[in-house]
Design a protein around this motif. Structure first.
Motif, PDB file in Angstrom:
ATOM      1  N   THR A  39       0.854  -1.175   0.000  1.00 40.56           N
ATOM      2  CA  THR A  39       0.000   0.000   0.000  1.00 40.56           C
ATOM      3  C   THR A  39       0.896   1.232   0.000  1.00 40.56           C
ATOM      4  O   THR A  39       2.129   1.117  -0.108  1.00 40.56           O
ATOM      5  N   VAL A  46      -5.662   3.087  -3.408  1.00 37.82           N
ATOM      6  CA  VAL A  46      -5.500   2.851  -1.971  1.00 37.82           C
ATOM      7  C   VAL A  46      -6.481   3.722  -1.194  1.00 37.82           C
ATOM      8  O   VAL A  46      -7.234   3.232  -0.344  1.00 37.82           O
ATOM      9  N   ASP A  50      -9.276   2.055   1.245  1.00 38.98           N
ATOM     10  CA  ASP A  50      -8.810   1.881   2.627  1.00 38.98           C
ATOM     11  C   ASP A  50      -9.948   1.637   3.619  1.00 38.98           C
ATOM     12  O   ASP A  50      -9.800   0.840   4.545  1.00 38.98           O
ATOM     13  N   ARG A  54     -10.451  -1.513   5.912  1.00 44.42           N
ATOM     14  CA  ARG A  54     -10.672  -1.365   7.352  1.00 44.42           C
ATOM     15  C   ARG A  54     -11.826  -2.275   7.794  1.00 44.42           C
ATOM     16  O   ARG A  54     -11.722  -2.979   8.804  1.00 44.42           O
ATOM     17  N   PHE A  95      -5.768   3.401  11.155  1.00 42.73           N
ATOM     18  CA  PHE A  95      -6.135   2.142  10.507  1.00 42.73           C
ATOM     19  C   PHE A  95      -5.836   0.968  11.429  1.00 42.73           C
ATOM     20  O   PHE A  95      -4.870   1.007  12.202  1.00 42.73           O
TER      21      PHE A  95
END
Length: 192
Positions: A39, A46, A50, A54, A95
């Motif tokens: 990433t 990305v 994301d 997640r 994250f």
């Protein structure tokens, strides 16, 4: 010989610094399932995926799945992908994965990472069971019709055979040191 790590092969070892100030190696992760994904900070694929990643991390955390993100992009080729900017991004978004920096780009080559994002899913024996995309629409989550990462993790954690072990990753190319931002190694033609 294929550039990208092939299913059934063992996860290449690594020892990399993370945005949390610690250094991690492969053996530090003892979870039954491990997702290593390449990433970065800037790539629209990305950024667009994301939050979907997640949700996958949170959904499968109780089933023994651990995610580890690795940024192998050259900060000289693409300054937004520097280690300092990695730290800022993790602080901003919190994250649920560790974010490691592969400054030498040796780990990207060991895994045969083709793009950001590019997912590698390993079983408890650290054998590769899946490589490829996370979803079929990483730059626009509203267009997702297939979530390959969720499918693979559901199959893996349920003890089922992986129905589709290889897909083409969709994303930006790895930004290699000293190369044009769109350059790829000549041998990196097995999935793209």
């Amino acid at each position: 010989m294929a550039y990208t790590l092939q299913t059934g092969k063992k996860a290449p070892d690594f020892k990399l610094p993370a945005t949390d100030g610690k250094t991690y190696k492969l053996s530090d992760f003892t979870d039954p399932s491990l997702v290593v994904f390449f990433t970065c900070n800037h790539c629209p694929y990305v950024i667009g995926s994301d939050e979907v990643t997640r949700k996958s991390a949170e959904k499968f955390a109780d089933k023994g799945v651990r995610l580890v993100g690795i940024n192998s992009n050259s900060a000289r080729t693409y300054p937004a992908d520097s280690f300092d900017n990695m730290k800022k991004r993790m602080k901003q978004y919190s994250f649920p994965w560790l974010y490691l920096y592969d400054e030498s780009q040796e780990i990207a080559r060991a895994y045969g990472a083709l793009s950001t994002p590019h997912f590698f899913v390993f079983n408890e024996s650290r054998e590769l069971v899946y490589t490829g995309r996370g979803t079929d629409s990483p730059s626009d989550a509203s267009g997702i019709t297939v979530n390959d990462l969720d499918r693979v993790l559901d199959e893996l954690t349920s003890g089922r055979e992986i129905s589709i072990p290889v897909t083409n990753p969709i994303g930006c190319s790895i930004k290699w040191e000293g190369r044009d931002s769109h350059w790829m190694p000549g041998e990196a033609t097995d999935l793209v």
